[in-house]
Design a protein around this motif. Structure first.
Motif, PDB file in Angstrom:
ATOM      1  N   ILE A   1     -41.903  59.972 -92.841  1.00  0.00           N
ATOM      2  CA  ILE A   1     -42.036  59.650 -91.217  1.00  0.00           C
ATOM      3  C   ILE A   1     -43.210  60.345 -90.450  1.00  0.00           C
ATOM      4  O   ILE A   1     -43.436  60.137 -89.289  1.00  0.00           O
ATOM      5  N   GLY A   2     -43.857  61.277 -91.095  1.00  0.00           N
ATOM      6  CA  GLY A   2     -45.013  62.130 -90.492  1.00  0.00           C
ATOM      7  C   GLY A   2     -45.694  63.261 -91.270  1.00  0.00           C
ATOM      8  O   GLY A   2     -45.387  63.239 -92.517  1.00  0.00           O
ATOM      9  N   HIS A   3     -46.313  64.232 -90.520  1.00  0.00           N
ATOM     10  CA  HIS A   3     -46.793  65.072 -91.111  1.00  0.00           C
ATOM     11  C   HIS A   3     -47.053  66.390 -90.314  1.00  0.00           C
ATOM     12  O   HIS A   3     -47.043  66.266 -88.906  1.00  0.00           O
ATOM     13  N   MET A   4     -47.158  67.612 -90.570  1.00  0.00           N
ATOM     14  CA  MET A   4     -47.335  68.766 -89.988  1.00  0.00           C
ATOM     15  C   MET A   4     -48.852  68.827 -89.478  1.00  0.00           C
ATOM     16  O   MET A   4     -49.557  68.419 -90.316  1.00  0.00           O
ATOM     17  N   THR A   5     -49.081  69.447 -88.432  1.00  0.00           N
ATOM     18  CA  THR A   5     -50.334  69.515 -87.747  1.00  0.00           C
ATOM     19  C   THR A   5     -50.496  71.038 -87.366  1.00  0.00           C
ATOM     20  O   THR A   5     -49.490  72.018 -87.333  1.00  0.00           O
TER      21      THR A   5
END
Length: 349
Positions: free
Chosen positions: A318-322
Motif C-alpha cells: 500500500i505504500g512506502h516509508m520516507t
C-alpha cells in the motif's frame, strides 16, 4: 434455557467454577511444564525469547452484550491477545484468563464464554495455564495475558522500519467497523419506541454476514506469519491493526523515525464494506483508515523483497516509508497528498 434453570456461581464457589471451566484442558506445547492447578504455571523456553502481552476488555467500553454473544466474546478476547504475539513475529503458546463477574452472570454464561475461549486457543495451539476470578459491581471485566515464543533475533518491533521500506497489510480493512455500525444501528431500532410498543423486531443482517463475523469473531493472522517465514521474508517492523490503519502507521513512523506515503487506491476493501458504507452515507476509506478492530497485520519489508511480497495472496502493498522530514501522507486517487491523522480509539480518562 430460562433463568430459573441456570446455576448461580455462588452454588459452585470460586474454586468449583475454576475446576468446571478448566476441566478437560489438555496441554499442547512442550514449553508448558505445569498448567492450571497450582499457584503458578511452569514454563520452559530454553533458548527461545519469550513474548508477553496483556489486554483488558470492559463491558460497556469494549463490548456490548446486547449483541455480543458470550461465546463470541470468549473467542474474540483470546484472539486479540493471540494477534499481538503474531504481530511480534512470534508463536503464541500459553494464556492466563482473569474475569470479574457481577451477580447477573450464571455458571452457564461462563460455560459459553469459555467455550469460545477454548475454541480460539485450540485453533492456534495455545494452552490455558491459569487466571483468576473475582466479583464485580459494574458488569463483566476480562483480563487476558498471552505468552509466546520467538527465535532469538527474529522478533519484529515497531521501531525497525527504514526509509524506502515497503508498507504492506494483510486481508482487508474497515469491515469490523462496518460490522459495529450495523450492530449499533439494529440495536437503536430494537430500543426504539416502536419496538417498545410491542412490534416484532427482525434485525436486518441479510447479505452482511461477513461484516458481523469481522466484528464478532475476528481471526488473528498466524497464517500470514507462516507465509512470510516460508517466503524467506523478515519484516523490518510490524504491528496488528486494532485502532485503525492511520493510528498504526503513525506509531510505526514515530518509533522508526520515518515518514510514509500510503496510496488510497491500494487500501484493500471488501465489497460488503463498501456497500455498507454507502448505505450509511459514510466514506469507506475513512472507515478503513480509522475504524479499527480488523486485527490484520501492518508490516514493512525491505525494497529488495518486493518480488517476494507481491506473491503472497492475501497481502497488499500500500505504500512506502520516507524520510521523517517528508511527513506522513495519504496520496488520494487524484494525486493530492493529505496528512495522516490518528482518529481511531483514544482513551477518555
Amino acid at each position: 434455557m430460562n433463568q430459573q434453570e441456570k446455576t448461580q456461581i455462588s452454588q459452585l464457589g470460586e474454586f468449583g467454577l475454576i475446576d468446571r471451566l478448566t476441566e478437560g484442558i489438555s496441554l499442547q506445547n512442550a514449553s508448558t511444564v505445569k498448567g492450571v492447578g497450582d499457584d503458578a504455571a511452569i514454563l520452559d523456553y530454553q533458548d527461545k525469547q519469550v513474548l508477553v502481552t496483556t489486554d483488558m476488555l470492559m463491558e460497556g467500553v469494549h463490548f456490548d452484550l446486547t449483541y455480543m454473544p458470550l461465546k463470541h466474546l470468549g473467542y474474540k478476547s483470546a484472539m486479540v491477545n493471540i494477534s499481538d504475539i503474531y504481530a511480534m513475529n512470534g508463536t503464541p503458546r500459553q494464556m492466563t484468563v482473569s474475569v470479574a463477574l457481577s451477580k447477573r452472570f450464571t455458571v452457564e454464561d461462563m460455560d459459553e464464554f469459555y467455550a469460545g475461549l477454548k475454541l480460539a486457543c485450540q485453533r492456534h495451539g495455545v494452552d490455558i495455564v491459569g487466571g483468576d476470578t473475582t466479583s464485580s459491581l459494574t458488569g463483566l471485566a476480562i483480563s487476558i495475558t498471552c505468552i509466546g515464543e520467538c527465535e532469538k533475533g527474529k522478533a519484529v518491533l515497531r521501531s525497525g522500519a527504514g526509509q524506502n521500506d515497503l508498507i504492506c497489510v494483510s486481508g482487508n480493512l474497515g469491515a469490523a467497523y462496518m460490522g459495529l455500525q450495523l450492530l449499533e444501528r439494529e440495536k437503536a431500532v430494537f430500543n426504539s419506541t416502536e419496538h417498545e410498543s410491542g412490534t416484532a423486531f427482525n434485525p436486518d443482517f441479510a447479505g452482511k454476514e461477513y461484516l458481523l463475523e469481522r466484528q464478532l469473531k475476528p481471526e488473528a493472522r498466524g497464517d500470514i506469519i507462516r507465509e512470510l517465514q516460508e517466503a524467506g521474508i523478515q519484516p523490518t517492523s510490524m504491528m496488528d491493526i486494532s485502532d485503525g490503519l492511520s493510528s498504526e502507521l503513525i506509531h510505526l513512523c514515530r518509533q522508526s523515525n520515518t515518514g510514509c506515503s500510503v496510496y488510497q487506491e491500494r487500501i484493500p476493501i471488501d465489497y460488503q464494506t463498501a456497500v455498507m458504507a454507502e448505505e450509511l452515507d459514510m466514506d469507506v476509506y475513512t472507515c478503513a483508515l480509522n475504524g479499527g478492530e480488523d486485527y490484520e497485520l501492518l508490516f514493512t519489508v525491505p525494497l529488495t523483497d518486493h518480488d517476494k511480497v507481491i506473491q503472497l495472496k492475501d497481502v497488499k502493498l500500500i505504500g512506502h516509508m520516507t524520510r521523517p522530514e517528508l511527513g506522513r501522507h495519504l496520496v488520494l486517487k487524484s494525486g493530492l497528498e493529505i496528512e495522516l491523522k490518528a482518529q481511531g480509539w483514544t482513551s477518555n480518562l
